[in-house]
Design an enzyme around this catalytic site. Structure first.
Site, PDB file in Angstrom:
ATOM      1  N   ASP A   1     -13.270  24.691 -65.582  1.00 28.52           N
ATOM      2  CA  ASP A   1     -14.544  24.221 -66.131  1.00 28.52           C
ATOM      3  C   ASP A   1     -14.404  23.988 -67.635  1.00 28.52           C
ATOM      4  OD1 ASP A   1     -17.718  24.262 -65.518  1.00 28.52           O
ATOM      5  OD2 ASP A   1     -17.317  25.020 -67.543  1.00 28.52           O
TER       6      ASP A   1
ATOM      7  N   TYR B   1     -16.695  21.552 -75.888  1.00 31.93           N
ATOM      8  CA  TYR B   1     -15.708  22.605 -76.151  1.00 31.93           C
ATOM      9  C   TYR B   1     -14.525  22.067 -76.967  1.00 31.93           C
ATOM     10  CZ  TYR B   1     -17.999  24.829 -72.058  1.00 31.93           C
ATOM     11  OH  TYR B   1     -18.886  25.335 -71.149  1.00 31.93           O
TER      12      TYR B   1
ATOM     13  N   LYS C   1     -18.588  18.160 -68.938  1.00 30.18           N
ATOM     14  CA  LYS C   1     -20.039  18.049 -69.198  1.00 30.18           C
ATOM     15  C   LYS C   1     -20.328  17.053 -70.314  1.00 30.18           C
ATOM     16  CE  LYS C   1     -20.128  22.950 -68.155  1.00 30.18           C
ATOM     17  NZ  LYS C   1     -18.912  23.466 -68.804  1.00 30.18           N
TER      18      LYS C   1
ATOM     19  N   HIS D   1     -25.019  18.759 -70.005  1.00 31.30           N
ATOM     20  CA  HIS D   1     -24.729  20.113 -70.515  1.00 31.30           C
ATOM     21  C   HIS D   1     -25.986  20.955 -70.738  1.00 31.30           C
ATOM     22  CE1 HIS D   1     -21.326  22.398 -72.740  1.00 31.30           C
ATOM     23  NE2 HIS D   1     -22.207  23.240 -72.281  1.00 31.30           N
TER      24      HIS D   1
END
Ligand code: A2P
Length: 276
Positions: free
Chosen positions: A48, A53, A78, A111
């Site tokens: 994931d 990120y 996401k 997200h």
């Protein structure tokens, strides 16, 4: 069969491994590459990540270098939380695929219902627009499943009222002590699958005395108990670690928590997470 090899089935028939490897807060570059490489080596087949990120590129490199066939790994990314329009969603998806160096995703999520720097802002129109773009990606076969993250029942109802495909997934903060009953009930009614992020309460849950006592009873670690609790609830936990021994430990959850101990754990209330 070991839990790490088991799957759930989403509302469109797509299978998703029960335990995912979370990569939030893993620095891009060597850290993310090494962590994902170790996770794949130790049996995780569900990774994931997210554009936010900033580690998609490292995740993609680790996937490629693992030599594991693409179709054997379930990969989620996401859409960044501030992107709330149709065309920008399509563009962001293209960029995610470049970063990951993949030609399809297993799961693509919005997200959050609002930008992280404007939590609670009404973005109903924008979420509809972004989700319609995801429906297009889904119909084109570029993603095998679509969904959302951090959506409450109101946010979900907005999509159900104005779009066609019932989301396959809602990924939420879910761990012992946090009350997500309204969202869980709503998602269960709509066959929207729940993924549990921060199943260890970003580590702080493991300091809880009751969690420690129950874990002791089962001769498991608090982390293993916390992950198993998510599984007993029918959700997919996404534990994160950069530490190889913990990456392994978090896969060893082949035990069952008895109903009376689930009751004890369910009685724990409070979010232990600290942000500093
Ligand atoms: P680290 O990455 O340094 O190993 P969550 O998955 O709820 O976000 O929790 C992640 C946090 O919990 C990270 O700080 C991680 O540390 C820590 N962690 C992950 N697995 C374990 C474990 N088995 N035992 C103790 N701490 C863990």
């Amino acid at each position: 069969m070991k839990t790490i090899k088991q799957t759930y089935t989403l509302n469109n028939g797509v299978k998703i491994p029960k335990i995912g490897f979370g990569t939030w807060q893993i620095e891009p570059g060597k850290n993310a590459y090494d962590a994902v490489s170790k996770a794949l080596k130790h049996g995780y087949r569900h990774i994931d990540t997210a554009a936010a990120y900033r580690n998609e590129r490292s995740v993609g490199e680790a996937l490629l270098d693992s030599g594991i066939k693409r179709e054997e790994v379930f990969v989620t990314s996401k859409l960044e939380s501030h992107i709330k329009s149709y065309q920008e969603t399509l563009d962001a998806f293209d960029q995610t695929m470049i970063e990951l160096n993949l030609d399809y995703l297993d799961l693509y999520l919005i997200h959050a219902p609002w930008p992280w720097n404007a939590m609670g802002k009404d973005c109903k129109e924008g979420n509809i627009a972004a989700y319609k773009a995801m429906e297009k990606l889904y119909r084109e076969g570029r993603v095998r499943a679509i969904g959302v993250s951090n959506f409450n029942p109101d946010d979900l109802q907005n999509l159900l009222d104005h779009t066609t495909i019932v989301p396959q997934v809602n990924q939420i903060a879910y761990f012992i002590g946090i009350d997500q009953k309204a969202t869980l009930d709503f998602c269960q009614d709509q066959a929207i699958f729940i993924e549990a992020y921060s199943p260890l309460g970003i580590g702080y849950l493991l300091e809880n005395k009751i969690v420690q006592e129950v874990a002791h009873k089962y001769a498991v670690t608090p982390a293993q108990l916390a992950i198993r609790w998510c599984l007993e609830k029918g959700t997919a936990p996404l534990p994160k670690s950069v530490t190889e021994s913990r990456i392994i430990e978090n896969t060893l959850v082949d035990f069952v928590i008895a109903p009376e101990d689930m009751k004890t754990l369910d009685a724990i209330k409070g979010d232990p997470r600290r942000w500093n």
